[in-house]
Design an enzyme around this catalytic site. Structure first.
Site, PDB file in Angstrom:
ATOM      1  N   GLY A 366       0.816  -1.200   0.000  1.00 29.01           N
ATOM      2  CA  GLY A 366       0.000   0.000   0.000  1.00 29.01           C
ATOM      3  C   GLY A 366       0.849   1.249   0.000  1.00 29.01           C
ATOM      4  N   PRO A 367       0.223   2.422  -0.086  1.00 24.03           N
ATOM      5  CA  PRO A 367       0.975   3.686  -0.110  1.00 24.03           C
ATOM      6  C   PRO A 367       1.721   3.928   1.192  1.00 24.03           C
ATOM      7  CG  PRO A 367      -1.350   3.994  -0.729  1.00 24.03           C
ATOM      8  CD  PRO A 367      -1.229   2.630  -0.162  1.00 24.03           C
ATOM      9  N   SER A 711      -6.820   3.209 -17.591  1.00 22.13           N
ATOM     10  CA  SER A 711      -8.090   3.541 -16.951  1.00 22.13           C
ATOM     11  C   SER A 711      -8.637   4.911 -17.346  1.00 22.13           C
ATOM     12  CB  SER A 711      -7.958   3.468 -15.427  1.00 22.13           C
ATOM     13  OG  SER A 711      -7.026   4.414 -14.962  1.00 22.13           O
ATOM     14  N   LYS A 754      -9.693   6.172  -5.800  1.00 26.69           N
ATOM     15  CA  LYS A 754     -10.273   7.080  -6.790  1.00 26.69           C
ATOM     16  C   LYS A 754     -11.590   7.671  -6.303  1.00 26.69           C
ATOM     17  CE  LYS A 754      -8.088   4.794 -10.750  1.00 26.69           C
ATOM     18  NZ  LYS A 754      -8.284   4.001 -11.974  1.00 26.69           N
TER      19      LYS A 754
END
Length: 807
Positions: A366-367, A711, A754
């Site tokens: 993950g970030p 995307s 998002k």
């Protein structure tokens, strides 16, 4: 030509060039010629029965064959014999006859010059004889401290009374520099020549005396060291007989004792290797280099905690409590961790050995700042096991993990074995930080070692090069962390199970700050709970306007900034008692806001579409812009786009063209550029002319940031349709989805980040692929779903209907 015929000089004769030494009259010396000029000069001298002049090159000019590179004096002599060697060189036997000097150059190839004989000036015989006696005395002194002058040469000098001949003999024997040799050689005054020789020999005497003294001291020191060595050995033997020297024996005995204590927990190969090294150490002399290496090895290997394990019984309830205590949210990661340890607890209760439980290696992905490493800390706390962190970022040398071979200077065990030694137990929690940033270089590929470490089928027999035997890593709980799993090599990815930690929502960040960050920072800054407070609105503003991240690392820094200023305020104004942070005074505690996502302005615009993007620090809203210019149907793309994103733009253009051709996207003829003739004749244009008569330019802002991925397909298609048809795009609609050439909308990744970004930007509606709607909607926080109208789409027609104002 004979030298005795002095009337023939000055004469033009060839020149041979010697690089290393000065030749002197009456010397017969072989000279090897390989360069063209020397060979040419020798051949010409032999063919014409001519004398030659042998000159020496100046310092630093070796190999050069020009008049500027040689001394202007040398030996005039004859070539007695010339032989061609098998390797192409020519060997000549040269006899020196007299000293000569160059008056003027004649030819460069071969070197030819006008040469005259160096005549000795008249001299006083008595004075010269006295100088020669001094010179002979000096030579005797030099021969007593140096071996340069053999007895035969001394006898020749003693019996000869020709001063120039003696000077030549001595000059050819002593080792002097070229410049000094040239001074001696060119000197016409024999008195000065002898005085110069006396000075040189005096310096040689002093240098030889000094060398002899140094050699004598070194020899004495070596004898002293050897004497001390034998005396020490005798003393040791005497002390052993008396039973007083027991230190070394005690060390060896301690090594044997430690080994026997660990023997029940060691493999046979490991025990055999360590015992062999102790036996070797016992037989070696303690002052030898190998003894120090082996002692270092024994100190390391006997620190490995064979047989030592954390004794606490595994309880899933403890793991669950610790995770809930240390972390807010992260529901799915916590569930998977609890499931992982449930299997281990069940195996422990039913007596199944650890080696039989081939559990997956967990990798938190993950970030930055979302809690990957802190989850591993919580697991170690719950299990009451030591935590070992191994930072893999930038690691290139494979020996850092596997250990260096003992033959290298400074060899050490690998980081894995050192981690076991530091932990003091064989079953710690070992965190492999930043496994996606492992490098590869000429020193090996560390990922190949990680394959063995992280493979449950292999890590029970992990071999460390330094230890030279296998170590059982099957009881170690390995937890890896990574930011980008795409950077991890495929075989290594296959060994791990990924638990994804996505971005926190603003509400989650608020709870984390309230429950963890603020209390922790107050404690770090020596403040009490009743001395600092921040209102809910102010904290929400900090989260929304002052941080740009998926995790809470920057949020912690902003909280620390506020707490530091509060500490300063309380220290300077003790009567305040408490510092309150509100929306009104927030600017006093923090600098300018960082608006990470601009809220929508709700003004529909032609050619500007809100796209949703995933970044390493969470989601973002990118406004994709497009314009049309009179042209021939070209497409220009800017904004540091990757190849996949460029392909998405080309696909989007083709899809929109198809929509226009099929009449699904209406094009008003009035917006198409007409030539004057077409206007005059009122010619009706086909809708397809709109994309034939205009060039399109699509730009994705923040051009310095590289972007890639499929995307943005439906976003680009919407921008193209909007600009070609001059339809306005709804400003409160954002979208994400991959587009195929037939107009289908395919699923994408990073949906949670998002949608959180869309929520922060105050969007009202979001278009997502149908498959994502069915599959991933459960992962979306309720607060986000409440604020957004999430519309699933399967084809481009649905996207255009929702996004464009077609009326």
């Amino acid at each position: 030509m004979q030298l005795s015929d002095y009337s023939a000089f000055p004469a033009e004769i060839p020149i041979l060039v010697e690089d290393d030494i000065f030749l002197y009259p009456f010397m017969i010396s072989p000279i090897f010629l390989s360069d063209e000029k020397n060979v040419h000069a020798a051949v010409e001298a032999v063919d014409t029965n001519s004398l030659v002049l042998v000159c020496t090159t100046k310092p630093g000019q070796e190999g050069e064959r020009t008049f500027d590179s040689i001394y202007d004096a040398g030996v005039v002599g004859s070539i007695m014999r010339k032989v061609t060697l098998p390797d192409g060189r020519i060997k000549v036997l040269f006899q020196g006859l007299a000293r000569g000097k160059i008056l003027e150059p004649v030819s460069e190839s071969p070197l030819t010059a006008k040469v005259d004989i160096i005549q000795t000036k008249p001299y006083n015989e008595l004075k010269i004889e006295a100088l020669m006696e001094v010179l002979r005395e000096k030579l005797k002194q030099l021969s007593s401290v140096s071996n340069q002058f053999p007895p035969d040469l001394l006898r020749t000098i003693e019996e000869n009374h020709e001063p120039n001949r003696i000077a030549d003999l001595i000059s050819s024997t002593i080792k002097i520099k070229k410049e000094e040799s040239y001074k001696l050689f060119i000197e016409e005054d024999i008195e000065k020549r002898l005085l110069l020789l006396i000075d040189i020999i005096s310096e040689e005497i002093e240098a030889s005396k000094l060398q002899k003294e140094i050699r004598s001291k070194v020899h004495s020191r070596i004898e002293k060291v050897n004497k001390e060595y034998f005396l020490k050995e005798q003393l040791k033997q005497i002390q052993q007989e008396l039973g007083t020297d027991t230190q070394r024996e005690e060390e060896i005995e301690e090594y044997y004792k430690k080994l026997e204590e660990k023997k029940p927990f060691m493999e046979k190969d490991a025990y055999k290797e360590v015992k062999k090294q102790i036996d070797r150490f016992a037989r070696m002399h303690p002052d030898s280099a190998d003894a120090n290496l082996i002692q270092g090895y024994l100190d390391w290997v006997l620190e490995v905690p064979f047989g030592k394990h954390s004794k606490k019984h595994l309880k899933v309830e403890d793991v669950q409590k610790q995770l809930d205590k240390d972390h807010y949210s992260l529901k799915k990661p916590k569930e998977r961790i609890v499931e992982y340890f449930s299997v281990r607890e069940l195996a422990e209760l039913r007596g199944v050995a650890d080696k039989q439980i081939k559990g997956a290696i967990l990798c938190f992905a993950g970030p930055p700042g979302v809690g990957k490493t802190s989850l591993a800390n919580s697991i170690a706390k719950a299990l009451k096991r030591k935590l070992v962190r191994i930072a893999l970022g930038g690691l290139e040398d494979v020996n850092e993990l596997r250990g260096h071979r003992r033959t290298y200077i400074g060899a050490m065990p690998g980081r894995i074995v050192q981690g076991l030694i530091d932990a003091g137990e064989m079953n710690p929690v070992m965190v492999l930080d930043e496994i996606d940033k492992v490098g590869r270089s000429m020193r090996g590929d560390p990922t190949s070692v990680l394959l063995e470490i992280l493979d449950p089928e292999q890590n029970s027999e992990f071999r460390d090069y330094y230890l030279n035997f296998n170590i059982d890593l099957s009881q170690v709980i390995f937890i890896a962390t990574a930011n980008d799993i795409g950077a991890i090599p495929g075989p290594l990815r296959d060994r791990m199970e990924f638990i994804f930690l996505s971005s926190y929502t603003p509400q989650e960040k608020y709870e984390i700050a309230k429950r963890y960050l603020i209390p922790q920072e107050l404690k770090k800054h020596a403040l009490k709970k009743n001395e600092f407070s921040i209102s809910k609105a102010a904290l929400e503003m900090v989260i929304e306007n002052y941080t740009r991240e998926a995790g809470v690392r920057n949020l912690r820094r902003r909280v620390a900034d506020m707490v530091r200023k509060a500490a300063k305020e309380i220290l300077t104004n003790p009567e305040i008692g408490k510092v309150n942070v509100s929306v009104k005074n927030l600017k006093e505690f923090l600098d300018k806001p960082v608006f990470e996502i601009d809220p929508t302005d709700n003004v529909p615009t032609v050619g500007v579409v809100n796209g949703l993007a995933w970044t390493a620090v969470g989601g973002d809203v990118l406004k994709i812009e497009s314009i049309k210019i009179k042209g021939k149907g070209g497409l220009q793309l800017t904004g540091s786009l990757g190849e996949v994103m460029k392909e998405s733009a080309r696909i989007a253009l083709s899809v929109v063209k198809t929509q226009i051709d099929q009449g699904k996207l209406k094009i008003d003829e009035s917006i198409i550029f007409k030539t004057p003739k077409e206007k005059e004749e009122n010619i009706k244009l086909e809708p397809s002319e709109v994309y034939k008569r205009y060039d399109l330019h699509i730009h994705v802002p923040e051009g310095a940031t590289p972007k890639d991925g499929p995307s943005a397909g439906i976003t680009m298609a919407t921008a193209i349709a909007s600009i070609l048809g001059e339809y306005k795009v709804r400003a409160d609609v954002a979208m994400t989805g991959e587009l195929t050439l037939t107009g289908k909308v395919l699923p994408i990744g990073g949906l949670k980040e998002k949608l959180i970004a869309a929520d922060k930007a105050k969007m009202k509606k979001v278009l997502i692929p149908m498959k994502n709607y069915k599959r991933d909607l459960d992962d979306i926080p309720e607060s986000v779903k409440e604020n957004l109208e999430i519309v699933p789409v399967t084809r481009i027609e649905e996207v255009l209907k929702e996004a464009l104002i077609l009326e």
